[in-house]
Design a protein around this motif. Structure first.
Motif, mmCIF file in Angstrom:
data_model
loop_
_atom_site.group_PDB
_atom_site.id
_atom_site.type_symbol
_atom_site.label_atom_id
_atom_site.label_comp_id
_atom_site.label_asym_id
_atom_site.label_seq_id
_atom_site.Cartn_x
_atom_site.Cartn_y
_atom_site.Cartn_z
ATOM 1 N N GLN A 12 0.820 -1.207 0.000
ATOM 2 C CA GLN A 12 0.000 0.000 0.000
ATOM 3 C C GLN A 12 0.856 1.259 0.000
ATOM 4 N N SER A 51 -2.345 -8.514 -13.363
ATOM 5 C CA SER A 51 -2.893 -8.424 -12.009
ATOM 6 C C SER A 51 -1.893 -7.764 -11.060
ATOM 7 N N GLN A 54 -1.801 -4.021 -11.955
ATOM 8 C CA GLN A 54 -2.972 -3.294 -11.455
ATOM 9 C C GLN A 54 -2.914 -3.120 -9.938
ATOM 10 N N LEU A 55 -2.407 -4.125 -9.255
ATOM 11 C CA LEU A 55 -2.247 -3.996 -7.810
ATOM 12 C C LEU A 55 -1.254 -2.894 -7.491
ATOM 13 N N SER A 58 -2.912 0.547 -8.145
ATOM 14 C CA SER A 58 -4.027 0.946 -7.284
ATOM 15 C C SER A 58 -3.831 0.533 -5.826
ATOM 16 N N ALA A 59 -2.628 0.167 -5.464
ATOM 17 C CA ALA A 59 -2.377 -0.376 -4.119
ATOM 18 C C ALA A 59 -2.780 0.577 -3.011
ATOM 19 N N SER A 61 -5.026 2.843 -2.967
ATOM 20 C CA SER A 61 -6.468 3.067 -2.866
ATOM 21 C C SER A 61 -7.254 1.768 -2.679
ATOM 22 N N GLN A 62 -6.607 0.624 -2.819
ATOM 23 C CA GLN A 62 -7.283 -0.670 -2.664
ATOM 24 C C GLN A 62 -7.577 -0.938 -1.194
ATOM 25 N N ARG A 63 -8.755 -1.440 -0.954
ATOM 26 C CA ARG A 63 -9.097 -1.877 0.408
ATOM 27 C C ARG A 63 -9.117 -3.392 0.383
ATOM 28 N N ILE A 64 -8.009 -3.980 0.696
ATOM 29 C CA ILE A 64 -7.898 -5.440 0.713
ATOM 30 C C ILE A 64 -8.254 -5.901 2.120
ATOM 31 N N TYR A 71 -6.754 -12.344 -2.261
ATOM 32 C CA TYR A 71 -7.062 -11.242 -3.174
ATOM 33 C C TYR A 71 -6.506 -11.532 -4.569
ATOM 34 N N THR A 75 -8.657 -12.193 -7.950
ATOM 35 C CA THR A 75 -8.449 -11.296 -9.081
ATOM 36 C C THR A 75 -8.105 -12.088 -10.339
#
Length: 190
Positions: A12, A51, A54-55, A58-59, A61-64, A71, A75
């Protein structure tokens, strides 16, 4: 990295070391997993790499909420299923192209802008109900029954509209290309 939570936090925060660790931990297994869906190593690798990319993008802003492993597997499964759906659509239209070519008895593809324009114009010159019916049956690949239900008409009326449409289009003198018209219509999406 000591734990999954440290790894997630590092990702993140876009720390390269965390991504390297994530790559090292799961890349091979994820590729094998993807390959069980798509059967081709190069496609599976592309899906896994996409994948990861993209992670990375957007890491922050991602809510994992689950583990990174879960995850990533979710995905990749979704991307594989989307890829397979896309192949089904391509196969459907490729089959229609081949059917039209076989029906026409002509194996050369036509790329004639004048002809395409004449076909579009001819379709637009159809009587309104014939034109709507023709577009729904040919371009949207709807069954006569579906078109009848949507337009509130009987199946026999739909058949009659289609006969009139084909009769009208045959009179437009498309020469040997008439039988390829449907193929061209699919390609040009009137």
């Amino acid at each position: 990295m000591n734990s999954q939570s440290d790894l997630l936090k590092g990702i993140q925060e876009k720390k390269e070391k965390a991504f390297e660790e994530l790559y090292r931990l799961y890349y091979a297994d994820l590729t094998v997993f993807a390959q069980t869906y798509v059967y081709q190593l190069d496609i599976a690798e592309d899906i896994v790499q996409e994948s990861y990319y993209q992670l990375w993008e957007s890491a922050s802003s991602q809510r994992i909420t689950k583990s990174l492993k879960s995850y990533l597997y979710s995905t990749i499964r979704n991307k594989c299923l989307n890829y397979l759906r896309h192949l089904q659509v391509e196969d459907k239209y490729r089959k229609k192209e081949m059917d039209a070519i076989q029906f026409a008895g002509n194996y050369e593809m036509v790329d004639d802008e004048d002809l395409i324009g004449r076909i579009k114009h001819a379709v637009e010159d159809l009587p309104e109900k014939c034109r709507i019916t023709f577009k729904m049956c040919v371009l949207q690949d709807m069954k006569y029954k579906e078109v009848a239900e949507e337009l509130g008409l009987s199946v026999d009326t739909i058949k009659d509209h289609m006969k009139r449409a084909y009769r009208f289009l045959r009179q437009c003198n498309f020469d040997d290309y008439l039988k390829l018209m449907i193929l061209l219509l699919f390609r040009t999406n009137l």
